[in-house]
Write a protein that holds these residues in place. Sequence first.
Motif, short mmCIF file in Angstrom:
data_model
loop_
_atom_site.label_atom_id
_atom_site.label_comp_id
_atom_site.label_asym_id
_atom_site.label_seq_id
_atom_site.Cartn_x
_atom_site.Cartn_y
_atom_site.Cartn_z
N GLN A 204 0.94 -1.24 0.02
CA GLN A 204 -0.05 0.07 0.05
C GLN A 204 0.93 1.18 -0.06
OE1 GLN A 204 -3.11 0.15 2.84
NE2 GLN A 204 -3.59 2.27 2.69
N ASP A 205 1.86 1.24 0.83
CA ASP A 205 2.75 2.47 0.73
C ASP A 205 3.27 2.79 -0.63
OD1 ASP A 205 2.39 2.48 3.53
OD2 ASP A 205 4.39 1.44 3.90
N VAL A 206 3.80 1.81 -1.10
CA VAL A 206 4.31 2.04 -2.50
C VAL A 206 3.40 2.35 -3.66
CG1 VAL A 206 6.87 0.87 -1.89
CG2 VAL A 206 4.77 -0.29 -3.26
N THR A 207 2.41 1.66 -3.78
CA THR A 207 1.14 2.13 -4.58
C THR A 207 0.89 3.51 -4.47
OG1 THR A 207 -0.50 1.14 -3.30
CG2 THR A 207 0.55 -0.27 -5.00
N GLU A 208 0.54 4.12 -3.01
CA GLU A 208 0.37 5.34 -2.83
C GLU A 208 1.47 6.50 -3.41
OE1 GLU A 208 -0.18 5.68 1.33
OE2 GLU A 208 -2.08 4.53 1.16
N ASP A 209 2.64 5.82 -3.44
CA ASP A 209 3.76 6.77 -4.19
C ASP A 209 3.60 6.84 -5.62
OD1 ASP A 209 5.00 7.18 -1.62
OD2 ASP A 209 6.23 5.39 -1.80
N GLY A 210 2.75 6.20 -6.30
CA GLY A 210 2.60 6.15 -7.54
C GLY A 210 3.38 4.85 -8.11
N ALA A 211 3.73 3.83 -7.43
CA ALA A 211 4.44 2.81 -8.13
C ALA A 211 3.73 1.49 -8.15
CB ALA A 211 5.82 2.62 -7.16
N GLU A 212 3.93 0.59 -9.17
CA GLU A 212 3.57 -0.77 -9.21
C GLU A 212 4.43 -1.59 -8.26
OE1 GLU A 212 3.58 -2.25 -13.19
OE2 GLU A 212 2.38 -0.85 -13.85
N ALA A 213 3.89 -2.44 -7.35
CA ALA A 213 4.43 -3.31 -6.45
C ALA A 213 4.77 -4.34 -6.93
CB ALA A 213 3.75 -3.30 -5.24
N VAL A 214 6.25 -5.08 -6.82
CA VAL A 214 6.38 -6.33 -6.82
C VAL A 214 7.23 -7.04 -5.68
CG1 VAL A 214 7.76 -8.13 -8.34
CG2 VAL A 214 6.57 -5.95 -9.51
N VAL A 215 6.86 -7.86 -5.02
CA VAL A 215 7.34 -8.60 -3.68
C VAL A 215 8.40 -9.35 -4.33
CG1 VAL A 215 6.97 -9.95 -1.83
CG2 VAL A 215 5.02 -8.42 -2.59
N LEU A 216 9.75 -9.01 -4.10
CA LEU A 216 10.87 -9.69 -4.24
C LEU A 216 12.13 -9.50 -3.25
CD1 LEU A 216 12.38 -11.49 -6.69
CD2 LEU A 216 13.39 -9.21 -7.34
N ASP A 217 12.17 -10.57 -2.65
CA ASP A 217 13.41 -10.45 -1.50
C ASP A 217 14.80 -10.88 -2.23
OD1 ASP A 217 15.10 -10.79 0.43
OD2 ASP A 217 13.94 -11.83 1.90
N LEU A 218 15.42 -9.71 -2.41
CA LEU A 218 16.84 -10.02 -3.08
C LEU A 218 17.77 -11.01 -2.52
CD1 LEU A 218 17.29 -6.64 -4.72
CD2 LEU A 218 16.96 -8.72 -5.91
N GLU A 219 17.53 -11.11 -1.26
CA GLU A 219 18.26 -12.03 -0.28
C GLU A 219 17.96 -13.46 -0.52
OE1 GLU A 219 20.46 -10.25 3.40
OE2 GLU A 219 18.29 -9.32 3.12
N ARG A 220 16.71 -13.68 -1.02
CA ARG A 220 16.19 -14.95 -1.17
C ARG A 220 15.80 -15.51 -2.60
NH1 ARG A 220 15.08 -13.58 4.23
NH2 ARG A 220 15.38 -14.93 5.78
N SER A 221 16.27 -14.66 -3.45
CA SER A 221 15.87 -14.96 -5.04
C SER A 221 17.09 -15.43 -5.64
CB SER A 221 15.20 -13.64 -5.33
OG SER A 221 14.12 -13.11 -4.66
#
Length: 221
Positions: free
Chosen positions: A38-55
Amino acid sequence: MRIAIAGGHGKVARLLSRTLAARGDVPVALIRQLGHVQDVTEDGAEAVVLDLERSNARDVAEAIAGADAVVFAAGAGPGSGAERKDSVDRGAAALLADGAELAGVRRYVLVSSMGASTEPPPGTDEVFAAYLRAKGASEEDLRSRDLDWTIVRPGGLTDDDAQGRVQLDAHVPRGSIPRADVAEVLAAVLHAPLTAGLVLELTEGVVPVDAAVAAVVEPAD
């Protein structure tokens, strides 16, 4: 432009998303937690959940598919130890580059730090020294790749209001800069393809952001 931002819930990244969205770009915030959507979409961004330490690189490539550029604005954050400085500030930056190569995304902007280019002086806090070494290693890795990279090294970050005026060059005197001005510079750099291949130090100054970015790509007389 469609721009994927690693560390999308961080302060600089969220300011960058707002700046890009205001310019008509499409920011894509790569975030670790569903709770940040919700925070990032309110900033005008699309959100993609991705943990770079586990990807892995393929996970990253899928997450950034269709992007015109990627920005590494992630960090282990305050309170983290030396091990996470390496795994995030170096390892995750390299993984984002691996994913960009797989996805065919050539443009990569790395948010680094002033002081990353030299060994930390004696007496430097152990964790901060690990952070600077990790940033230096991430720069070295990126510079070895066949990508259209730009490295931006801000000085000390503050939460002051944006001033809209900066010092930006290969080397500038040490100083500080509001995060909001860093975001403005990153947005301008992303729209200045001739900044590819440059390493730029950044602090607050007297030159308007767009003029400062234009100046670093002007041919010498």
